[in-house]
Design a protein around this motif. Structure first.
Motif, PDB file in Angstrom:
ATOM      1  N   ARG A 275       1.353  -0.868  -0.145  1.00 19.88           N
ATOM      2  CA  ARG A 275      -0.160   0.101   0.052  1.00 19.88           C
ATOM      3  C   ARG A 275       0.941   1.240   0.227  1.00 19.88           C
ATOM      4  N   LEU A 276       0.140   2.228  -0.910  1.00 20.58           N
ATOM      5  CA  LEU A 276       0.991   3.723  -0.508  1.00 20.58           C
ATOM      6  C   LEU A 276       0.759   4.695   0.885  1.00 20.58           C
ATOM      7  N   THR A 277       1.815   4.863   0.924  1.00 19.04           N
ATOM      8  CA  THR A 277       1.771   5.573   2.029  1.00 19.04           C
ATOM      9  C   THR A 277       1.078   6.864   2.048  1.00 19.04           C
ATOM     10  N   HIS A 278       0.738   7.676   2.876  1.00 17.87           N
ATOM     11  CA  HIS A 278       0.349   8.881   2.255  1.00 17.87           C
ATOM     12  C   HIS A 278       1.228  10.241   1.963  1.00 17.87           C
ATOM     13  N   ALA A 279       1.770  10.280   2.579  1.00 17.25           N
ATOM     14  CA  ALA A 279       2.477  10.842   1.496  1.00 17.25           C
ATOM     15  C   ALA A 279       2.696  10.858   0.093  1.00 17.25           C
TER      16      ALA A 279
ATOM     17  N   GLU B 140      -0.449  11.457  -2.101  1.00 16.76           N
ATOM     18  CA  GLU B 140      -0.559  13.018  -2.074  1.00 16.76           C
ATOM     19  C   GLU B 140      -0.260  13.129  -3.469  1.00 16.76           C
ATOM     20  N   LEU B 141       1.019  12.539  -3.832  1.00 16.50           N
ATOM     21  CA  LEU B 141       1.954  12.718  -4.806  1.00 16.50           C
ATOM     22  C   LEU B 141       1.160  12.521  -6.132  1.00 16.50           C
TER      23      LEU B 141
ATOM     24  N   VAL C 296      -1.795  14.743  -7.223  1.00 17.83           N
ATOM     25  CA  VAL C 296      -0.866  16.210  -7.287  1.00 17.83           C
ATOM     26  C   VAL C 296      -0.597  15.754  -9.676  1.00 17.83           C
ATOM     27  N   VAL C 297       0.563  14.211  -9.234  1.00 20.98           N
ATOM     28  CA  VAL C 297       0.540  14.205 -10.260  1.00 20.98           C
ATOM     29  C   VAL C 297      -0.367  13.756 -11.345  1.00 20.98           C
ATOM     30  N   THR C 298      -1.470  12.428 -11.534  1.00 14.50           N
ATOM     31  CA  THR C 298      -2.466  12.543 -12.023  1.00 14.50           C
ATOM     32  C   THR C 298      -3.261  13.218 -12.435  1.00 14.50           C
TER      33      THR C 298
END
Length: 186
Positions: free
Chosen positions: A11-15, A18-19, A22-24
């Motif tokens: 699983r992706l971390t919270h940071a 968020e990144l 923003v990118v997508t």
């Protein structure tokens, strides 16, 4: 090893999440279809604009004759023919020297010479253009005579041409292979 194992996923971390958001957010589909544009309804009191009918485009192949086929390119005199000429086994039947002539005079002389040579049954002729005063550029006749030989008005006379051997003038002369008079192109 058994095939029932699932690939490792984390699983992706919270940071990271968020990144990724923003990118997508700025990414658009490669071939996005334009959304259908809804036109506002015309007010009831204005008459609708009359329909404009486009006239059919002219069909090019029916309106005019087809373009002429591009002429087949002249061939360079082949190596075997060149060797025969060089060794004297194929006679050079005619020779034209264009030294000292202006372009218009030279072109008229070349046309008349080649037609006369063809009528006389010549197979190969030499056209001497000269090397010109400047070694880099060459003379004007040296540059334009090959273009004249490729012109449509000489296609029924000229089969091909190429630079002459040194003893026939080298860079300053051209061998011109002449078509037999009974095999003219129609």
């Amino acid at each position: 090893m058994s095939d029932d194992r699932r690939p490792y996923t984390r699983r992706l971390t919270h940071a990271e999440a968020e990144l990724w958001t923003v990118v997508t957010a700025s990414v658009r589909p490669f071939r996005a279809r334009p959304a259908p544009v809804e036109e506002p309804a015309a007010p009831a009191h204005q008459p609708a604009e009359p329909l404009r009918v486009k006239s059919p485009a002219p069909v090019p192949h029916l309106d005019r004759p087809p373009p002429p086929k591009p002429p087949t390119p002249l061939v360079e005199i082949d190596h075997r023919t060149r060797v025969k000429i060089k060794r004297g086994r194929l006679d050079v039947s005619a020779k034209l020297d264009l030294h000292g002539l202006r372009q218009d005079e030279a072109q008229r002389a070349l046309n008349a010479f080649l037609r006369r040579a063809q009528a006389d049954g010549a197979k190969v002729a030499i056209v001497v253009t000269g090397k010109g005063l400047s070694r880099e550029e060459g003379g004007i006749l040296r540059r334009v005579v090959p273009m004249w030989l490729q012109a449509p008005n000489l296609r029924d006379v000229v089969v091909g041409f190429g630079e002459a051997a040194r003893h026939h003038g080298g860079e300053g002369a051209l061998y011109v292979q002449i078509r037999r008079a009974d095999r003219r192109r129609g």
